[in-house]
Design an enzyme around this catalytic site. Structure first.
Site: not given
Ligand code: AMP
Length: 407
Positions: A38, A209, A364, A387
């Site tokens: 950074r 999610k 990230g 974010g």
């Molecule tokens: P996000 O921060 O919402 O972008 O989510 C990223 C996280 O989602 C990572 O740590 C991944 O390991 C997790 N992830 C991705 N695919 C899956 C899945 N099929 N089941 C559980 N966790 C997942």
């Protein structure tokens, strides 16, 4: 809002005292900087300002010291590192407001540079102001910060979604506020994707999610031609379509919302692609037993990555794109056995970019995946703000960007 903000190139810097917000929020352990990316990223704007004959005062936050001066959150090590990188003396002030900071800033000669201590050592920098009294405290703090310069430069995109003293409120108290080069690049590429994408525009949204990505999905459906869904969130959509998802991640309370999103995509004629095959595991472990299954995930199994057929279908969609926005991995890529889907998407985005598409990667985890696959230099733009980039893609106005002067 995107493309029309003034930058450091649009103003006369000679002989001016510049106060600049940077993102020096680097990982520090026992006083040692673990990763100076950074600081390195801020160098082009810093050097430009100094070469134009201005003096420079740098402001940043580091970590979450909760409004208290805690030594482990001191910016002092960043001043030392900056001096090494610039090969010149960098002064340091133990506070970012007050008499000492103002007098040090005024005694700087053209070409000289001062780093001030962590803005978050003051509660008023980032408090959640609910009362008028709190709002006044924040505003007073911003007014104090503004005494450090004649002109404000913001090069900290990662903090632009927060209406904090050093990111947005300071602009009210200083005559001119412009973006630095990093901020300019973020606004340019994210702005182009949101406001004026060259078609076909393919958006890839993954991650854990649906609930975290609801706003961005809705916003992108109004703009893109295809939406490719991966990661844990895919299984809430598949469940909403009536498939069995076994023990895969699934937000049961969002099934109706997931259906609404798919209906909206159909109404807007946006291609909404979900996995057609998946890597299922018997436990959440890299060493789990794995099998490739279709869209009925067996009862005791969980889907942890998209399957090869899905990866190929997504890759061919991506290779047709002229604009690509990607946020969130296709599976649990941190575990090597479930990284293939994310890697395939990464390679396709890199290839499409080399063929002339504009690719913007934010968030990230997708950025980590791109770095892990050593394809970062093949992409058009990798956003520095997780974010902030998500909020930008959601179509929200970022306070730190809005506050800058229009061209
Ligand atoms: P996000 O921060 O919402 O972008 O989510 C990223 C996280 O989602 C990572 O740590 C991944 O390991 C997790 N992830 C991705 N695919 C899956 C899945 N099929 N089941 C559980 N966790 C997942």
């Amino acid at each position: 809002m995107g493309l029309s903000k003034k930058t450091v190139r649009d103003v006369d810097l000679k002989g001016k005292r510049i106060v600049m917000r940077v993102d020096f929020n680097v990982p520090i352990k026992e006083g040692k900087i673990k990763d100076d990316t950074r600081i390195q990223a801020a160098l082009p704007t810093i050097k430009y300002v100094l070469e134009k004959g201005a003096s420079l005062v740098l402001l940043s936050h580091l970590g979450r010291p909760d409004g208290e001066a805690k030594i482990e959150f001191s910016l002092k090590p960043t001043a030392v590192r900056l001096a090494e990188l610039l090969g010149k003396d960098v002064k340091f002030c133990p506070d970012c407001i007050g008499e000492e900071a103002v007098s040090m800033s005024k005694s700087l000669k053209p070409g000289e540079i001062l780093v001030c201590e962590n803005t978050r050592f003051h509660k008023a920098e980032d408090m959640k102001a609910k009362t008028d009294e709190d709002k006044k405290k924040m505003d007073d703090f911003a007014k104090e910060l503004a005494k450090l310069g004649d002109l404000f430069v913001n090069d900290a995109f990662g903090s632009a979604h927060r209406a904090h003293g050093s990111t947005a409120l300071i602009c009210k108290h200083i005559p001119v506020s412009v973006s630095g080069f990093l901020m300019e690049k973020e606004i340019q590429y994210l702005g182009q994707a949101v406001e004026n994408p060259v078609k076909p525009f393919v958006a890839i949204i993954g991650g854990a999610k649906v609930s975290d990505k609801l706003a961005v999905l809705k916003s992108l459906i109004g703009k893109c031609d295809s939406l490719l869904i991966g990661g844990g969130m895919a299984y809430t959509f598949l469940k909403a379509q009536g498939h069995e998802v076994g023990k895969s991640l699934c937000e049961l309370e969002l099934l109706a919302t997931a259906k609404e999103i798919m209906d909206l995509a159909a109404e807007k004629k946006v291609k909404f692609l979900l996995p057609t095959d998946n890597l299922a595991a018997d436990k959440f472990d890299n060493a789990a037993t794995i099998k490739t299954v279709g869209n009925e995930i067996p009862e005791t199994w969980m889907a942890l990555d998209i399957g090869p057929q899905t990866a190929a279908a997504y890759a061919s969609e991506i290779l047709n794109a002229k604009t690509i926005v990607w946020n969130g991995p296709m599976g649990c890529f941190e575990m090597p056995n479930f990284a293939q889907g994310t890697l395939a998407v990464c390679q396709a985005v890199a290839e499409a970019t080399q063929k002339g598409a504009v690719s913007v990667i934010g968030g990230g985890d997708s950025v980590a995946a791109v770095n892990q696959s050593k394809l970062a230099d093949k992409m058009t733009h990798i956003s520095t703000g997780g974010g902030a980039s998500l909020e930008f893609l959601e179509g929200r106005k970022l306070p730190g960007v809005v506050a800058l002067n229009d061209k």
